[in-house]
Design a protein around this motif. Structure first.
Motif, PDB file in Angstrom:
ATOM      1  N   GLN A 182       0.830  -1.202   0.000  1.00  0.00           N
ATOM      2  CA  GLN A 182       0.000   0.000   0.000  1.00  0.00           C
ATOM      3  C   GLN A 182       0.866   1.255   0.000  1.00  0.00           C
ATOM      4  O   GLN A 182       1.870   1.338   0.712  1.00  0.00           O
ATOM      5  N   GLY A 183       0.442   2.247  -0.794  1.00  0.00           N
ATOM      6  CA  GLY A 183       1.112   3.538  -0.825  1.00  0.00           C
ATOM      7  C   GLY A 183       0.119   4.663  -0.662  1.00  0.00           C
ATOM      8  O   GLY A 183      -0.885   4.518   0.038  1.00  0.00           O
ATOM      9  N   ARG A 184       0.368   5.784  -1.322  1.00  0.00           N
ATOM     10  CA  ARG A 184      -0.494   6.964  -1.210  1.00  0.00           C
ATOM     11  C   ARG A 184      -1.916   6.631  -1.660  1.00  0.00           C
ATOM     12  O   ARG A 184      -2.110   5.801  -2.560  1.00  0.00           O
ATOM     13  N   LEU A 202       9.684   1.337  -2.219  1.00  0.00           N
ATOM     14  CA  LEU A 202       8.237   1.541  -2.303  1.00  0.00           C
ATOM     15  C   LEU A 202       7.715   2.344  -1.117  1.00  0.00           C
ATOM     16  O   LEU A 202       6.972   3.327  -1.284  1.00  0.00           O
ATOM     17  N   LEU A 203       8.099   1.948   0.072  1.00  0.00           N
ATOM     18  CA  LEU A 203       7.533   2.563   1.273  1.00  0.00           C
ATOM     19  C   LEU A 203       8.049   3.991   1.483  1.00  0.00           C
ATOM     20  O   LEU A 203       7.286   4.873   1.887  1.00  0.00           O
ATOM     21  N   SER A 204       9.328   4.213   1.202  1.00  0.00           N
ATOM     22  CA  SER A 204       9.877   5.555   1.431  1.00  0.00           C
ATOM     23  C   SER A 204       9.346   6.573   0.428  1.00  0.00           C
ATOM     24  O   SER A 204       9.357   7.780   0.695  1.00  0.00           O
ATOM     25  N   HIS A 205       8.862   6.094  -0.735  1.00  0.00           N
ATOM     26  CA  HIS A 205       8.303   7.000  -1.731  1.00  0.00           C
ATOM     27  C   HIS A 205       6.782   6.889  -1.826  1.00  0.00           C
ATOM     28  O   HIS A 205       6.168   7.489  -2.708  1.00  0.00           O
ATOM     29  N   ASP A 206       6.189   6.110  -0.923  1.00  0.00           N
ATOM     30  CA  ASP A 206       4.723   6.019  -0.812  1.00  0.00           C
ATOM     31  C   ASP A 206       4.080   5.577  -2.126  1.00  0.00           C
ATOM     32  O   ASP A 206       3.067   6.124  -2.567  1.00  0.00           O
ATOM     33  N   ILE A 207       4.690   4.544  -2.757  1.00  0.00           N
ATOM     34  CA  ILE A 207       4.207   4.043  -4.047  1.00  0.00           C
ATOM     35  C   ILE A 207       3.443   2.737  -3.836  1.00  0.00           C
ATOM     36  O   ILE A 207       3.930   1.820  -3.164  1.00  0.00           O
TER      37      ILE A 207
END
Length: 252
Positions: free
Chosen positions: A30-32, A86-91
């Motif tokens: 999960q991201g933004r 993925l997590l650090s860029h909220d993708i």
């Protein structure tokens, strides 16, 4: 579009609940919440993730994602670096495997049939991944090899071929994208002149020789570029999302 709404749209269209798969289909990371721009590609490798970061994508949509059965459960090594990206860029990361091989319009296999001008036989069920059909114009075994190389690799990579004891002219063809080499015996028993897939195992060549069927291993990646690209185009046309297909080439 909300990220969970996007999952529902794709899940419904690809009929994911009909498949027993080797990894979870749908939203894997999960991201933004809001999605406008999607990068699509075959495999969620680090190169694809980095491209998505460069493009400020909200989501990545792939055929080969993560969390495969029997893989290590720990988040270490390359899995750690991929997750961190993925997590650090909220993708968001979405992955669709077998549903994207079997779909009758957007699937890898039906698109391969169209590419090689094969009339596809009726299928018993959408989950049947061994596709069968008839070439519009019969070809010699070598001509078919050359066609596969040109269409799938632009003539840059060769296709592994075994034609020992097999028909010299091909009309009836069976195929399965990716790692479908173990369908060869079914194809041979049903009397097809040729079978093509992405991968080869040591046993595959012996089966091909002993049954007398032309066999072609075209590359896993090469046979599975088309479904994910077409799914992205479908999302763009029908749901107004910006999608960018990035082909991280892989000769295997």
């Amino acid at each position: 579009m909300h990220n969970f709404e996007l999952q529902h749209i794709i899940d419904t269209h690809l009929q994911v609940t009909r498949y027993r798969d080797y990894a979870p289909n749908g939203l894997q990371v999960q991201g933004r919440p809001e999605i406008n721009k999607i990068v699509t590609g075959v495999t969620a490798c680090q190169l694809l993730l980095d491209k998505a970061v460069e493009l400020n994508a909200d989501a990545i949509l792939v055929h080969h994602g993560y969390f495969w059965k029997n893989e290590p459960e720990t988040i270490t090594g390359i899995k750690y670096h991929r997750m961190k990206t993925l997590l650090s860029h909220d993708i968001n990361l979405y992955s669709y495997h077998l549903p994207l091989d079997g779909h009758p319009v957007l699937g890898n296999n039906v698109l391969l049939g169209q590419m090689f001008d094969i009339t596809v036989d009726a299928r018993d069920d959408i989950t049947d991944l061994l596709f069968k059909g008839t070439l519009a114009n019969p070809l010699t075994a070598i001509e078919f090899k050359q066609l596969l190389e040109q269409k799938l690799h632009n003539g840059l990579h060769s296709v592994l071929f075994c034609g020992d004891n097999a028909p010299a002219v091909i009309k009836r063809v069976a195929w399965c994208s990716g790692g479908g080499q173990d369908y060869i015996e079914t194809a041979a028993q049903q009397g097809f002149d040729a079978f093509f897939t992405g991968e080869v195992s040591e046993r595959t060549i012996h089966i091909a020789r002993e049954y007398g069927i032309n066999f072609y291993a075209c590359g896993h990646h090469a046979t599975e570029r088309y479904g994910i690209k077409t799914l992205g185009e479908w999302l763009s046309t029908n749901h107004g999302l910006e999608t960018i297909f990035i082909d991280i080439d892989n000769p295997a």
